[in-house]
Design an enzyme around this catalytic site. Structure first.
Site, short mmCIF file in Angstrom:
data_model
loop_
_atom_site.label_atom_id
_atom_site.label_comp_id
_atom_site.label_asym_id
_atom_site.label_seq_id
_atom_site.Cartn_x
_atom_site.Cartn_y
_atom_site.Cartn_z
N THR A 1 -12.74 -17.49 -10.42
CA THR A 1 -13.67 -16.87 -11.43
C THR A 1 -13.33 -15.51 -11.59
O THR A 1 -13.20 -14.79 -10.67
CB THR A 1 -14.96 -17.31 -11.18
OG1 THR A 1 -15.39 -18.60 -11.06
CG2 THR A 1 -16.12 -16.68 -12.04
N ASN B 1 4.91 6.40 -4.13
CA ASN B 1 3.46 6.91 -3.89
C ASN B 1 3.49 8.07 -2.91
O ASN B 1 2.40 8.95 -3.27
CB ASN B 1 2.47 5.84 -3.36
CG ASN B 1 3.55 5.00 -2.22
OD1 ASN B 1 4.40 4.54 -2.50
ND2 ASN B 1 2.68 4.74 -1.10
N GLY C 1 -3.39 -4.58 -7.02
CA GLY C 1 -1.84 -4.11 -6.90
C GLY C 1 -1.22 -5.11 -6.01
O GLY C 1 -0.22 -5.59 -6.31
N THR C 2 -1.59 -4.99 -4.66
CA THR C 2 -0.81 -5.88 -3.85
C THR C 2 -0.63 -7.32 -4.28
O THR C 2 0.40 -8.00 -3.96
CB THR C 2 -1.63 -6.05 -2.22
OG1 THR C 2 -1.57 -4.45 -2.04
CG2 THR C 2 -0.86 -6.66 -1.38
N CYS D 1 -0.97 4.00 5.19
CA CYS D 1 -0.65 3.06 6.07
C CYS D 1 0.25 3.93 7.31
O CYS D 1 0.00 3.28 8.39
CB CYS D 1 0.08 2.08 5.48
SG CYS D 1 2.05 1.75 5.93
N GLY E 1 -6.26 -1.01 -10.63
CA GLY E 1 -7.23 -0.28 -11.39
C GLY E 1 -7.70 1.09 -10.47
O GLY E 1 -7.94 2.01 -11.09
N HIS E 2 -7.88 0.98 -9.06
CA HIS E 2 -8.35 2.04 -8.44
C HIS E 2 -7.40 3.23 -8.19
O HIS E 2 -7.70 4.26 -7.88
CB HIS E 2 -8.75 1.65 -6.82
CG HIS E 2 -7.75 1.39 -6.03
ND1 HIS E 2 -7.58 2.30 -4.91
CD2 HIS E 2 -6.99 0.47 -5.55
CE1 HIS E 2 -6.59 1.86 -4.13
NE2 HIS E 2 -6.27 0.68 -4.63
N GLN F 1 1.66 3.56 -9.23
CA GLN F 1 1.54 5.07 -9.49
C GLN F 1 2.00 5.45 -10.87
O GLN F 1 1.53 6.72 -11.28
CB GLN F 1 2.40 5.50 -8.41
CG GLN F 1 1.91 5.51 -6.92
CD GLN F 1 0.63 6.13 -6.63
OE1 GLN F 1 0.00 6.71 -7.41
NE2 GLN F 1 -0.29 5.71 -5.43
C1 LIG Z 1 -1.78 1.60 -4.02
C2 LIG Z 1 -0.47 0.98 -4.15
C3 LIG Z 1 -0.37 -0.41 -4.18
C4 LIG Z 1 -1.37 -1.45 -3.68
O1 LIG Z 1 -2.40 -1.52 -4.44
P1 LIG Z 1 -3.66 -2.17 -3.96
O2 LIG Z 1 -4.41 -2.27 -5.36
O3 LIG Z 1 -4.33 -0.90 -3.32
O4 LIG Z 1 -3.39 -3.35 -3.36
C5 LIG Z 1 0.96 -0.87 -4.14
N1 LIG Z 1 1.85 -0.19 -4.62
C6 LIG Z 1 1.67 1.34 -4.74
C7 LIG Z 1 3.02 2.08 -5.07
C8 LIG Z 1 0.61 1.83 -4.58
O5 LIG Z 1 0.54 3.16 -4.62
#
Ligand SMILES: *Cc1c(COP(=O)(O)O)cnc(C)c1O
Length: 404
Positions: free
Chosen positions: A239, A153, A73-74, A327, A202-203, A181
């Site tokens: 890749t 989040n 996501g980052t 964090c 994804g996670h 989220q």
């Molecule tokens: C977890 C999160 C991210 C970051 O996603 P990652 O895949 O861990 O880099 C960004 N924005 C929000 C709102 C999140 O909850």
């Protein structure tokens, strides 16, 4: 560390769904081909990847050509903002909010400090909601991008992205949303919206860590962040994470089927937990608007106690939750989100986020309801604030955002 028995930290990360794990496993072992190869061994993997892209596009209501797979996501968030800036070098202003994830906030601070961009950090009200008038007033001819998260989040508060995107479009400004989220928890249909870019991870939706995606509206001016090979049609070199992409496709199919359950069963369990704790614990409060909220998230403050102490006692019972964001909880600062909402110091420090998932059971919820009131009572007996100490105004309250 033993496996937590009761996992209520799904906004930090989720377990990989069994059907997702099953779908991805062959791509670690016998199906290891590179989708860019000329041979059919690699090409077959490419075909599976196309199917995954179709599943994700179906979940988002967009075209398959509008999806760029990323590492997380980052990376999707960073790519969106950097692309918008690189494509419009004459524009030097960014609009975002004080309550974004560090993936947006830390980048904006970097751009402000080291690259001379001007950034407007929009505030929120005491229930975590955005002031649309303030947003409107912040937009100028110099604004390159509006980046506003879909759902927070920490509190789960949902921002009115359709309206925000419409406003940005009417002013000819690129609109990005961090929807990490929101995706998989609330229905999203990009074809009906003026959103230009959207980040997901994804996670956070039962796929593994290390895969994300960025939606990029067709014909939007775009500049790649990673430069190298021609992968993702030249929009993201490197890749492909074939296992991750296959997993994200499977997770998207599961999410599409699951969204109605999220809004009935998961919401019902969340409400049961929340109402019971607020009723059983005196001097407790809900952080975030009650209705405009994700169905799985509950952020509750318990006055006079430390969130970290609550977490430790919960952990001893095998309950995994979170105080502030992952964090923020690494430092002693209260959450930047709760600070932006003006939550008083003695409440902000005792905030706990419970975030549920499709795997949360009623027995899980009942166990938490049974144990939390006693934990709070124990901690209040030893709290220094309870004994009439003044409510210290945090000197950090004036800082615009998260320091991590
Ligand atoms: C977890 C999160 C991210 C970051 O996603 P990652 O895949 O861990 O880099 C960004 N924005 C929000 C709102 C999140 O909850």
């Amino acid at each position: 560390m033993t496996t937590p028995v009761i996992y209520m930290d799904n906004n930090a990360t989720t377990r990989v769904a069994p059907e997702v794990l099953e779908a991805m496993l062959p791509f670690f072992s016998e199906r290891y081909g590179n989708p860019s190869s000329m041979h059919s061994f690699g090409g077959a993997v490419g075909r599976e990847m196309r199917e995954a892209r179709e599943s994700l596009a179906y979940l988002l209501g967009c075209g398959t050509d509008e999806i760029v797979f990323t590492s997380c996501g980052t990376e999707a968030d960073n790519t969106a903002i950097r692309s918008a800036l690189a494509a419009q070098p004459e524009k030097r202003h960014i609009v975002t909010t004080r309550v974004e994830h560090p993936a947006i906030l830390s980048l904006c601070k970097f751009l402000e400090r080291s690259q001379g961009y001007r950034v407007t950090y929009l505030g929120v009200d005491s229930e975590g909601r955005l002031n649309m008038k303030e947003l409107e007033d912040s937009l100028t001819d110099d604004t390159a991008i509006v980046s506003i998260m879909w759902a927070n989040n920490e509190t789960g508060v949902i921002f009115p992205i359709p309206e925000i995107a419409k406003l940005a479009r009417s002013r000819g400004i690129i609109m990005h949303t961090d929807a990490v989220q929101a995706v998989g928890k609330i229905p999203i249909s990009l074809k009906d919206l003026d959103v230009d870019m959207l980040a997901l991870s994804g996670h956070k939706l039962h796929a593994p860590k290390g895969i994300g995606a960025l939606y990029v509206r067709r014909k939007l001016p775009y500049r790649p962040f990673l430069i190298g090979g021609h992968q993702e049609h030249g929009r993201r070199a490197g890749t492909e994470n074939t296992t991750g992409i296959i997993a994200l496709g499977a997770a998207a199919r599961a999410a599409k089927a699951h969204i109605p359950v999220e809004n009935t069963t998961v919401r019902g369990l969340r409400d049961k937990l929340e109402n019971a704790l607020l009723a059983a614990v005196p001097d407790s409060r809900l952080n975030g608007h009650k209705a405009d909220r994700l169905p799985n998230t509950s952020n509750i403050s318990f006055k006079y106690v430390e969130g970290e102490a609550i977490l430790l006692l919960l952990d001893q019972l095998g309950i995994a939750a979170s105080s502030g964001s992952a964090c923020t909880s690494g430092s002693l600062e209260p959450s930047h989100v709760l600070r932006a909402m003006g939550v008083p110091f003695t409440y902000a420090h005792g905030s706990i986020r419970f975030s549920l998932s499709r795997y949360t059971t009623e027995a899980d919820v009942d166990f938490v309801i049974k144990n939390v009131p006693g934990i709070i009572e124990t901690l209040r007996k030893i709290s220094p604030y309870k004994q009439g100490a003044p409510d210290p105004l945090s000197p950090l309250d004036t800082k615009p955002a998260c320091g991590c």
